[in-house]
Design an enzyme around this catalytic site. Structure first.
Site, PDB file in Angstrom:
ATOM      1  N   ASN A  63      52.334  28.963  40.439  1.00 40.99           N
ATOM      2  CA  ASN A  63      53.313  29.862  40.381  1.00 40.99           C
ATOM      3  C   ASN A  63      54.013  29.913  38.957  1.00 40.99           C
ATOM      4  OD1 ASN A  63      53.328  28.890  43.581  1.00 40.99           O
ATOM      5  ND2 ASN A  63      53.129  31.067  43.448  1.00 40.99           N
ATOM      6  N   LYS A 157      41.105  26.256  44.033  1.00 38.64           N
ATOM      7  CA  LYS A 157      41.482  26.618  42.643  1.00 38.64           C
ATOM      8  C   LYS A 157      41.797  25.285  41.922  1.00 38.64           C
ATOM      9  CE  LYS A 157      44.136  28.799  38.997  1.00 38.64           C
ATOM     10  NZ  LYS A 157      45.606  29.396  38.724  1.00 38.64           N
ATOM     11  N   HIS A 177      42.989  36.361  36.970  1.00 42.12           N
ATOM     12  CA  HIS A 177      42.220  37.354  36.292  1.00 42.12           C
ATOM     13  C   HIS A 177      40.694  37.160  36.640  1.00 42.12           C
ATOM     14  CE1 HIS A 177      45.873  37.558  33.515  1.00 42.12           C
ATOM     15  NE2 HIS A 177      45.930  36.192  33.739  1.00 42.12           N
TER      16      HIS A 177
END
Length: 290
Positions: A63, A157, A177
Site C-alpha cells: 500500500n 504476491k 500492473h
C-alpha cells in the site's frame, strides 16, 4: 531440520484456459525487451539483504510506493540495526521509524509476529537471538509457500516476490500492473482476481522468462499506464503466422542464453570444488571443530 509439510497447491481456477500459450509469452518477452532492454538479474540478490530482510521489506512495501517503502526500511535499520532490537525496542520506536511508509502500526505488528514465531519455533538457527529465515533456503518451493502464507499480512504476491527476487526461484508475482495487462491480453479472464490470476499465470508462463516478463510487464504498466501499445501483438487470438515464427525464434534465443549461462555456472562450480580447494575447506572445518 524441521519443515512444514506442503499442502497441495491451490487449484488453477482457469486450468482449462489454454492462454497464454508459450508463443504468446515469448513474443511478449521479445517485444518488451526490444522496448526496454533485457532485465539484468542480480547474481546474489539475498547476499545484500537476508531472506528475513527481504520479507520485511516486502511487507513494508504494501500500500505504498517502492521509494517510500525503501526509505521506511532504511529508517528502521538505521534506528534498530538488528531484528532482535526491533523486538526489544521501547513501544513506538520501530513504528515511528517506518511511519513514512504508512500503516506503521499494522505493518510493525505483523513483522513482530513473524520475528516472535521464528525465535519460538526455529530458535536453533538464530545465532545470539537474532531472528533469521536461513532455514528456508533448502526447502522445496511449495513448502516455503505454505509456511510463509500462514503469517498474517503475507499473501501470494509477497511470497512470490520473495521467491523470485530473494531466493532466485522461478515464480511469477502478479501485481496490479501485471494483472491489468494480462487481462487486457486475454491471458486471464476479465473476472479473475489477482490470486486466481497468479495461480494461472504461474502455471502458464515458461520458467526461463518468468523473471524477465514480470519485471518488463511492471515497467510497461508504469510507462503506458497499463495500456498494451506494441504488446497487443501477443493478445489472445491475434497472433498470425509471422508472430508465431517470431515467438519461436525468440524462444530459441532465450534457451541459447540459458544454456550458455548454465555451462558458465558449471565451469565456476568445477573450479570452486577442485580437489585442492576441497581439501583446504575440509582442513578449515576440522580446525573449527577442534
Amino acid at each position: 531440520v524441521k519443515k512444514v509439510k506442503a499442502s497441495p497447491p491451490p487449484a488453477d481456477k482457469f486450468a482449462k484456459l489454454t492462454n497464454p500459450t508459450e508463443e504468446m509469452c515469448y513474443l511478449a518477452h521479445k517485444v518488451l525487451c526490444e522496448m526496454y532492454g533485457e532485465p539484468v538479474r542480480a547474481k546474489n540478490s539475498h547476499n545484500d539483504f537476508s531472506l528475513l530482510d527481504s520479507l520485511c521489506r516486502t511487507i513494508l512495501s504494501q500500500n505504498t510506493t517502492d521509494n517510500t517503502s525503501a526509505r521506511a526500511f532504511a529508517n528502521l535499520k538505521k534506528t534498530l540495526p538488528t531484528w532482535a532490537q526491533v523486538l526489544t525496542a521501547k513501544p513506538g520506536v520501530a513504528e515511528e521509524a517506518i511511519r513514512c511508509g504508512g500503516l506503521a502500526d499494522v505493518k510493525m505488528y505483523r513483522i513482530r509476529l513473524i520475528l516472535t514465531h521464528i525465535l519460538q519455533e526455529y530458535g536453533e538457527y538464530c545465532i545470539d537471538g537474532e531472528p533469521t529465515l536461513s532455514y528456508l533456503s533448502n526447502w522445496p518451493t511449495d513448502q516455503v509457500k505454505d509456511y510463509l502464507l500462514k503469517f498474517k499480512g503475507v499473501g501470494p504476491k509477497t511470497v512470490s516476490c520473495l521467491l523470485l527476487f530473494a531466493m532466485q526461484r522461478d515464480d511469477f508475482p502478479v501485481d496490479t500492473h501485471v494483472w491489468k495487462i494480462c487481462k487486457s491480453l486475454g491471458w486471464v479472464p476479465s473476472s479473475a482476481n489477482r490470486e486466481a490470476a497468479y495461480r494461472h499465470l504461474n502455471n502458464r508462463i515458461p520458467d526461463p522468462i518468468k523473471y524477465d516478463l514480470h519485471v518488463l510487464l511492471v515497467k510497461h504498466g508504469k510507462m503506458l499506464k497499463n495500456a498494451l501499445g506494441k504488446l497487443s501483438c501477443a493478445k489472445a487470438g491475434k497472433m498470425g503466422e509471422e508472430e508465431v515464427n517470431k515467438a519461436i525464434k525468440a524462444k530459441e534465443e532465450v534457451m541459447k542464453k540459458r544454456i550458455k549461462k548454465c555451462k558458465k555456472q558449471d565451469v565456476v562450480k568445477s573450479e570452486y570444488f577442485s580437489p585442492k580447494k576441497d581439501e583446504q575447506k575440509g582442513s578449515r572445518k576440522g580446525a573449527k571443530k577442534e
